[in-house]
Structures are given as structure tokens and as C-alpha cells.
Design a protein around this motif. Structure first.
Motif, PDB file in Angstrom:
ATOM      1  N   ASP B  49       9.191   5.632   6.163  1.00 43.82           N
ATOM      2  CA  ASP B  49      10.398   4.829   6.267  1.00 43.82           C
ATOM      3  C   ASP B  49      10.725   3.837   4.841  1.00 43.82           C
ATOM      4  N   SER B  50      11.514   3.016   4.902  1.00 43.47           N
ATOM      5  CA  SER B  50      11.877   2.364   3.632  1.00 43.47           C
ATOM      6  C   SER B  50      10.681   1.408   3.311  1.00 43.47           C
ATOM      7  N   ALA B  51       9.845   1.056   4.390  1.00 40.83           N
ATOM      8  CA  ALA B  51       8.633   0.301   4.185  1.00 40.83           C
ATOM      9  C   ALA B  51       7.496   1.016   3.263  1.00 40.83           C
ATOM     10  N   ALA B  54       8.658   1.485  -0.322  1.00 36.51           N
ATOM     11  CA  ALA B  54       8.358   0.268  -0.954  1.00 36.51           C
ATOM     12  C   ALA B  54       6.904   0.369  -1.493  1.00 36.51           C
ATOM     13  N   PHE B  85      15.629   5.587  -0.612  1.00 35.32           N
ATOM     14  CA  PHE B  85      14.993   3.843  -0.542  1.00 35.32           C
ATOM     15  C   PHE B  85      14.088   3.665  -1.657  1.00 35.32           C
TER      16      PHE B  85
END
Ligand code: ADP
Ligand code: MG
Lengths: 249, 358
Positions: B49-51, B54, B85
């Protein structure tokens, strides 16, 4: 036909009332994964009410709502909040918290629901705000934004936790055609790249042509139609024909 | 969820998501230690996911100076999420300028000066239109003088009465014991009359009106400002000051002295109960002494003072109303600020008026 796809949301015989007044009178529908489902209907017919009842912002009068096969109406707050973390909602008027900046609005769910370190959260916020094209407005307050910018900022907040399902209540109402088209592109992109399930209320015919996989037509508390756009045009339902002829409700 | 570091290849397995990330980051950084990974293997990643993205970005930035780091083995789904993302192509954040201590003092002094100036400008405009409005009612809301007088004044009557009664009562109760020790019972009337007329009547009333009506004025105007009603008035070629503020200004100028007179009388009744009941004065002596001690000057100053307080309350309320910033939450701030400022102003002005008795 693939009959064995598990619906993401199944609504069964949902009845919603405000006091004595029945707004939704037995809605039954399945929302399928990875699809954009558009809810259509005249102003005041209960589209927002349907969304809010599905999400238990109002308790439905009767009926059942299942997310990923699990009945949510009987869940206690803890169980339901794990469901909610996988769901994002873009409210009709944005519903941003007015006393804090856009950056902080997007950071709220991340800071309160995850244990991620600050620099990771910072990256996530910037990416989400950039996705909706508001990087230049990152540190502005909601009152300093135009209507369309508020909607986009609210979308960034709804996206903060990478929801599996995104609800949008009239995202393009009051936006100019270009911004509205850009928003549609973004929604299509999210669907394609992230395989997100999207439920969206809109009146814009152009928008429906661009994004809709399925349509739900509401009228007088009932669901008149559920199916694809092509099927809707061939269905010979007077209200739907009027909509496509006139272009809007 | 786990990670491995073999032959300078960092490989992840399982779900690279916000829930797993905090633990995983600790694990990965202890594995890597001082070495530098040359490649990140994502073949085992089932979900991201975007985490997670990152975090990958962060590793890449961390080791970017030591050569380019490659991602490999990601499934099409994972790659799509990464592409959506990734923060690597984002414009760099603009650093927010930090304001120094002296700079902030300076700017707040300038701000205070500017707001005084703006308030004075507004006050002069209000005086001008109020004067004009005495002779010419055009451009004012119809029938609003009576309505405003009722709203600002008579509805405050019960609370003014109650508080004045209590104040008068407490004043004489506290003094009664002392006066009795000196056998100076009869002076309770003097003390009460002078205090109520010169100080307590005007000031108590002004503070109540500042809290009640000043806040109402500020929030009404602030709401109109936020909802563009003020702009709409301007576009109809109406002066918002004339339309909204002038009727309030006229109404409060009339109502305030009446409220103050009322407050003084009720205060005297509250004090009179102690004077007659506890100190044993006769009603006749009490009234006679009270009336004798009050001079014309006292009454004039008291009434004049009350009108000035009224004006200040309207001006400050309108000022904060018109100055409102931001949306709905600005209305609350404007209202609070106006109450604090007008109570402050009333007390400072009262102190200045007391110089008249030097
Ligand atoms: N909180 C409420 N209390 C009572 N009636 C409401 C409330 N919210 C909406 N309604 C009524 O329910 C109907 C459906 O509203 P809504 O779902 O907001 O319509 P829309 O389809 O335009 O989103 C309308 O007739 C509205 O007047
Ligand atoms: Mg609605």
C-alpha cells in the motif's frame, strides 16, 4: 457470466426512514469488486441517505448490509471500525475539518490509526495530495480553497488509508467540466491501478459515460434498475429514458 | 511478513502494508546494518500500500548517493501501486520560513497598530452613518430600531435585574458589619447609592451587554461575512454599516441608559433589604440620604458613561464581525475575541471616567 464473484457490499431489503417518513423502501443490490457503481436519481430521492445507511452513519430501519460477506449492522464499534479503516468517503460538501490545514486533514487518519514513523506519514500525505493536484495548496486551510479544491482535498483525505472501497457523494457537482473530467480520470486511474471498488453518486451524464461500470437508478424509494449503461439505455424504463434524453435530473 | 538480506539483495515477503511496516522497518534496518543493498527483491510481496511504497522510496533515497538501487521481481499489481504512490517524482517540499522571536514581536505590534487603525476607521464610519441616519432612514433595515431595541435591551432586563440585585445585596452585606462596628449604620445609604450610581450600575450592565449583545452583533456580522451576505448587500449598493450596524447603534444608545437606571434601582433595593432589615434604618432615612448624596454630576457621568460603553460594545462587535477570517470556525473566534475585547475596553474606559472624580 461469472457468477462466483464475491460481492464487496451486499445490501438486502434495506429500509431507511427519517422519523415516520420512509426514504428508502427495500433496496437490494450487490456491489462488485473493482467496479465503479454509479448511483443515479432525482435530487432528494435518497442517494445520500443510501450511502449513509450503508455506512451506518444512520442506522437503517431494517434490512441487512454486508461488507466482504460480513453483516455490519450487528457489529460492535470495534469490529465495525476495522471495516471502516478499509473504506473511504468523500462527502457531498467535503466535510474537511475547518480549523486545520489540508496537510493536517489528510494526516489525521494516518496518525490516529497507524504506528508509522513521521517521515513515512509525511511521504504518504504528500503523495495523496499530489494525486489530487493540490501540492501547491498543501498548507492552506479549507476556507482558503475554492469549492472544487475542497472536494479534491477531501478526496485526498478519503484516500489517506488506501481504502479498498471509496464512496463519493456528488464529487463533480459544482465543478467546471475540465476539473470534473480530471476527477473522473483520477477515479478511473485508481480503479485500474489499485483495483479499488468505487461507489459514486453523480448526475453528470458525461461523467457516467466515462467511468460507470454499473448504474443504480433510485426513484421514489425503490431501485428501478441495476446494470450496465448499455442495458439501462435498452431497458425501456420511462424515468431512465427521460434522464438520458434530457441529460440530467 | 518477513525480510531477508543475502548477497546485498534485500528481499521482502508477504504484505508490505501500513500494519506490518513499523516492525518490518526495525527488522530490515538491523539486517542491513552498515552494508548497502544493491537491489530490492519484491517477488515475495503479495500486497503493498502507500505506506509500503513510501518505505521503499525512503530506502532508495537513503542509498541513492551510493549508486542506483534496483527494484525487481514485483508483480504487475504491486508495480501499479508503486507507480501510483511513489513520492520520488514529487516536487520538493518548500521549507516553511521560521519566524524569529523579535520578528514575531515586531509583527504583532504592527498588527495591533493596524487593527487599532482599522477599528478607528470603522468607528468613524459608524458615527457618520449613525448621525446621517438620525435624519434619513434610507438604506436601513425597515422597522429594525424597535426590533433591535427589544433584542439588545429588554431581553437583557431579567439578567441585569437579577445580577444588580445580588450585587447591591452583597455590597451592603459586606459593608454592614464594618459600619455597625463604628455605629455608622446610616452611612450604608450613602455608600450604596454612590457605588451603584457611579460604578456598579454602569459597569455591571455594560459587562452583561458586552457578553450578550456584543457577542450577538459580532457573530451575526461574521456569519453574514462568511456567507457572502455582506458582499450581496454591497452589490445592492447598500452600505453594510448603514444597513446592519446603524439600527443597532441607535437602539443601544437609547436602551443602555435605561438599563443602567434600572440596574441602579434594583441594586438599591437589594442593598435596602440589608439596610432596613439588618442595620435597622427606616425606609424614610434610607431614601432621603440616598437621594441627598447623589449629585447631578454623578447622574450625568453615569448616564454618559453608559452611552459610551454601549457605543464601544457595538463598535468592537462590528469590528470583529467584519474582520472575520476563514469559514464557520472563524465566526466562533470572532465572537469570543469581541467579548474579551469589549469587556477589557469597558473596564479601561471606566477607569478613565473615574478620573473625573479626582
Ligand atoms: N436528517 C434528515 N432528517 C429528515 N429528513 C431528511 C434528512 N436528510 C435528508 N432528509 C430527507 O430525505 C430525502 C432524501 O435526502 P438525500 O438522501 O439527502 O437526497 P439526495 O438524493 O439528494 O442525496 C429528502 O427528501 C430529504 O428532505
Ligand atoms: Mg445528496
Amino acid at each position: 457470466m461469472m457468477k462466483d464473484i464475491q460481492p464487496v457490499i451486499s445490501v438486502n431489503n434495506l429500509v431507511a426512514k427519517y422519523g415516520e417518513k420512509t426514504i428508502l423502501d427495500g433496496i437490494t443490490v450487490d456491489i462488485l469488486p473493482g467496479e465503479v457503481t454509479v448511483i443515479l436519481g432525482g435530487s432528494g430521492c435518497g442517494k445520500t441517505t443510501l450511502l449513509k445507511n450503508i455506512l451506518r452513519l444512520y442506522e437503517p430501519f431494517s434490512g441487512s448490509v454486508k461488507f466482504w460477506g460480513e453483516e455490519i449492522l450487528q457489529m460492535d464499534e470495534n469490529e465495525f471500525s476495522t471495516v471502516l479503516k478499509k473504506v473511504g468517503m468523500l462527502f457531498q460538501n467535503g466535510a474537511l475539518l475547518n480549523s486545520i490545514s489540508i496537510y493536517d486533514n489528510v494526516s489525521i487518519p494516518l496518525e490516529l490509526h497507524t504506528k508509522l514513523p513521521p517521515d513515512i506519514i509525511d511521504k504518504i500525505i504528500r503523495v495523496k495530495v499530489n494525486l489530487v493536484g493540490l501540492t501547491h495548496a498543501l498548507h492552506l486551510f479549507p476556507s482558503e480553497l475554492s469549492g472544487g479544491m475542497k472536494k479534491r482535498a477531501a478526496l485526498a483525505r478519503a484516500m489517506a488509508m488506501d481504502p479498498k472501497i471509496l464512496f463519493c457523494d456528488e464529487p463533480s457537482a459544482g465543478l467546471d467540466p475540465l476539473t470534473s473530467a480530471a476527477l473522473d480520470d483520477l477515479i478511473k486511474e485508481l480503479k485500474k491501478q489499485l483495483n479499488m471498488t468505487i461507489v459514486i453518486v453523480t448526475h453528470e451524464l458525461a461523467s457516467i459515460h466515462r467511468i460507470a461500470d454499473k448504474l443504480i437508478f433510485l426513484d421514489a424509494g425503490k431501485m428501478l434498475f441495476y446494470g450496465t449503461l448499455e442495458a439501462a439505455m435498452k431497458a425501456n424504463i420511462p424515468q431512465i429514458d427521460t434522464f438520458f434524453r434530457v441529460g440530467r435530473f | 511478513m518477513s525480510c531477508k538480506f543475502v548477497n546485498s539483495v534485500l528481499s521482502f515477503e508477504g504484505e508490505l502494508t501500513a500494519r506490518n511496516l513499523p516492525k518490518l522497518m526495525v527488522e530490515a534496518s538491523s539486517l542491513i546494518g552498515k552494508n548497502k543493498p544493491s537491489m530490492i527483491d519484491l517477488a515475495g510481496v503479495q500486497a503493498i500500500d502507500s505506506a509500503g511504497v513510501a518505505y521503499l522510496d525512503q530506502i532508495q533515497i537513503q542509498f541513492a548517493s551510493k549508486g542506483i538501487l534496483l527494484l525487481k521481481g514485483s508483480t504487475p499489481e504491486t508495480q501499479a501501486v508503486i507507480d501510483t504512490f511513489t513520492s520520488l517524482k514529487l516536487p520538493l517540499p518548500i521549507p516553511v520560513a521560521k519566524i524569529g522571536f523579535f520578528e514575531s514581536i515586531g509583527s504583532s505590534v504592527i498588527e495591533a497598530y493596524e487593527s487599532m487603525y482599522k477599528a478607528a476607521l470603522l468607528a468613524s464610519e459608524i458615527y457618520y452613518w449613525s448621525f446621517v441616519g438620525l435624519f434619513n432612514h434610507k438604506g436601513q433595515r425597515k422597522g429594525s430600531l424597535i426590533q433591535q431595541a427589544a433584542l439588545l435591551g429588554s431581553q437583557a432586563l431579567p439578567i441585569v435585574a437579577l445580577l444588580s440585585f445580588i450585587i447591591g445585596f452583597i455590597l451592603s452585606l459586606q459593608s454592614a458589619v464594618q459600619l455597625r462596628n463604628f455605629g455608622a449604620n446610616v452611612f450604608i445609604a450613602d455608600l450604596l447609592a454612590v457605588t451603584m450610581v457611579r460604578e456598579m450600575g454602569p459597569m455591571m450592565t455594560a459587562i452583561i451587554i458586552a457578553g450578550r449583545s456584543g457577542s450577538a452583533i459580532a457573530s451575526e456580522i461574521a456569519t453574514m461575512q462568511v456567507t457572502e451576505e455582506i458582499d450581496a448587500l454591497k452589490m445592492m449598493a447598500l452600505s453594510p454599516i448603514r444597513y446592519i450596524v446603524v439600527p443597532k447603534f441607535h437602539a443601544i444608545s437609547v436602551v443602555m441608559p435605561i438599563l443602567v437606571a434600572f440596574s441602579i434601582m434594583v441594586g438599591m433595593i437589594g442593598g435596602g433589604i440589608i439596610a432596613l432589615g439588618y442595620l435597622g434604618l427606616s425606609l424614610e432615612t434610607f431614601l432621603k440620604r440616598s437621594i441627598e448624596i447623589i449629585t447631578l454630576k454623578d447622574l450625568v457621568v453615569s448616564m454618559g458613561k453608559s452611552v459610551v460603553f454601549a457605543w464601544v460594545i457595538v463598535i468592537i462587535g462590528s469590528y470583529f464581525g467584519f474582520q472575520v477570517k476563514g469559514g464557520a470556525e472563524g465566526v466562533g473566534k470572532a465572537t469570543t475575541a469581541s467579548v474579551v475585547a469589549s469587556i477589557f475596553a469597558v473596564i479601561v474606559l471606566d477607569a478613565m471616567f473615574s478620573l473625573l472624580y479626582l
